[in-house]
Design a protein around this motif. Structure first.
Motif, PDB file in Angstrom:
ATOM      1  N   UNK A  22     -67.824 -36.831 -32.777  1.00 55.33           N
ATOM      2  CA  UNK A  22     -68.169 -38.110 -32.332  1.00 55.33           C
ATOM      3  C   UNK A  22     -66.292 -38.698 -32.403  1.00 55.33           C
ATOM      4  N   UNK A  23     -66.553 -39.660 -30.681  1.00 56.40           N
ATOM      5  CA  UNK A  23     -65.743 -39.865 -30.643  1.00 56.40           C
ATOM      6  C   UNK A  23     -65.739 -41.360 -29.872  1.00 56.40           C
ATOM      7  N   UNK A  24     -63.724 -42.194 -30.591  1.00 62.76           N
ATOM      8  CA  UNK A  24     -65.159 -43.674 -30.033  1.00 62.76           C
ATOM      9  C   UNK A  24     -63.312 -44.025 -29.398  1.00 62.76           C
ATOM     10  N   UNK A  53     -67.951 -45.931 -26.256  1.00 61.31           N
ATOM     11  CA  UNK A  53     -67.396 -46.723 -25.886  1.00 61.31           C
ATOM     12  C   UNK A  53     -66.837 -47.840 -26.344  1.00 61.31           C
ATOM     13  N   UNK A  54     -65.161 -48.278 -26.711  1.00 66.46           N
ATOM     14  CA  UNK A  54     -64.784 -49.127 -26.766  1.00 66.46           C
ATOM     15  C   UNK A  54     -63.545 -49.732 -25.839  1.00 66.46           C
ATOM     16  N   UNK A  61     -66.789 -57.558 -24.758  1.00 66.25           N
ATOM     17  CA  UNK A  61     -67.792 -57.068 -25.304  1.00 66.25           C
ATOM     18  C   UNK A  61     -67.882 -55.991 -24.029  1.00 66.25           C
ATOM     19  N   UNK A  62     -68.004 -54.641 -25.015  1.00 66.44           N
ATOM     20  CA  UNK A  62     -68.385 -53.586 -23.890  1.00 66.44           C
ATOM     21  C   UNK A  62     -69.365 -53.491 -23.272  1.00 66.44           C
ATOM     22  N   UNK A  63     -69.898 -53.637 -22.378  1.00 69.06           N
ATOM     23  CA  UNK A  63     -71.555 -54.490 -21.691  1.00 69.06           C
ATOM     24  C   UNK A  63     -71.549 -52.382 -21.106  1.00 69.06           C
ATOM     25  N   UNK A  64     -73.418 -52.262 -21.638  1.00 65.42           N
ATOM     26  CA  UNK A  64     -73.914 -50.638 -21.754  1.00 65.42           C
ATOM     27  C   UNK A  64     -73.725 -50.804 -19.459  1.00 65.42           C
TER      28      UNK A  64
END
Length: 92
Positions: A22-24, A53-54, A61-64
């Motif tokens: 996993x990668x953030x 994605x952050x 906020x990171x919005x989809x």
């Protein structure tokens, strides 16, 4: 992985090569990053790595599917969680 302007995909590719599951990605602004980083993240997803994605900013906020098509690329978004909290959730 913290994004920066002009970043290559080397850190991402190396993480996958070393066995990351996993990668953030702590992106700029709304969780964005450059084309080379995005290409490397897509390679990571193709290899079975979960990509979140952050944002590296202190707020927001990171919005989809805003700015980046997360559905098409197979990315997960952290919402209002900072990279550290997103990493804890990814581990769980």
């Amino acid at each position: 992985v913290y994004a920066y302007p002009g970043m290559s995909g080397g850190l991402i590719d190396a993480s996958v090569a070393l066995g990351a599951r996993g990668i953030v990605m702590a992106g700029l602004g709304g969780g964005t990053f450059g084309a080379e980083a995005q290409a490397a993240l897509c390679r990571a997803v193709a290899a079975g790595v979960v990509v979140v994605r952050s944002s590296r900013l202190g707020f927001g906020t990171v919005i989809r599917n805003q700015e980046i098509d997360d559905d098409a690329l197979g990315f997960v978004t952290a919402g209002g969680f900072n990279p550290a909290k997103a990493r804890v959730l990814l581990r769980l």
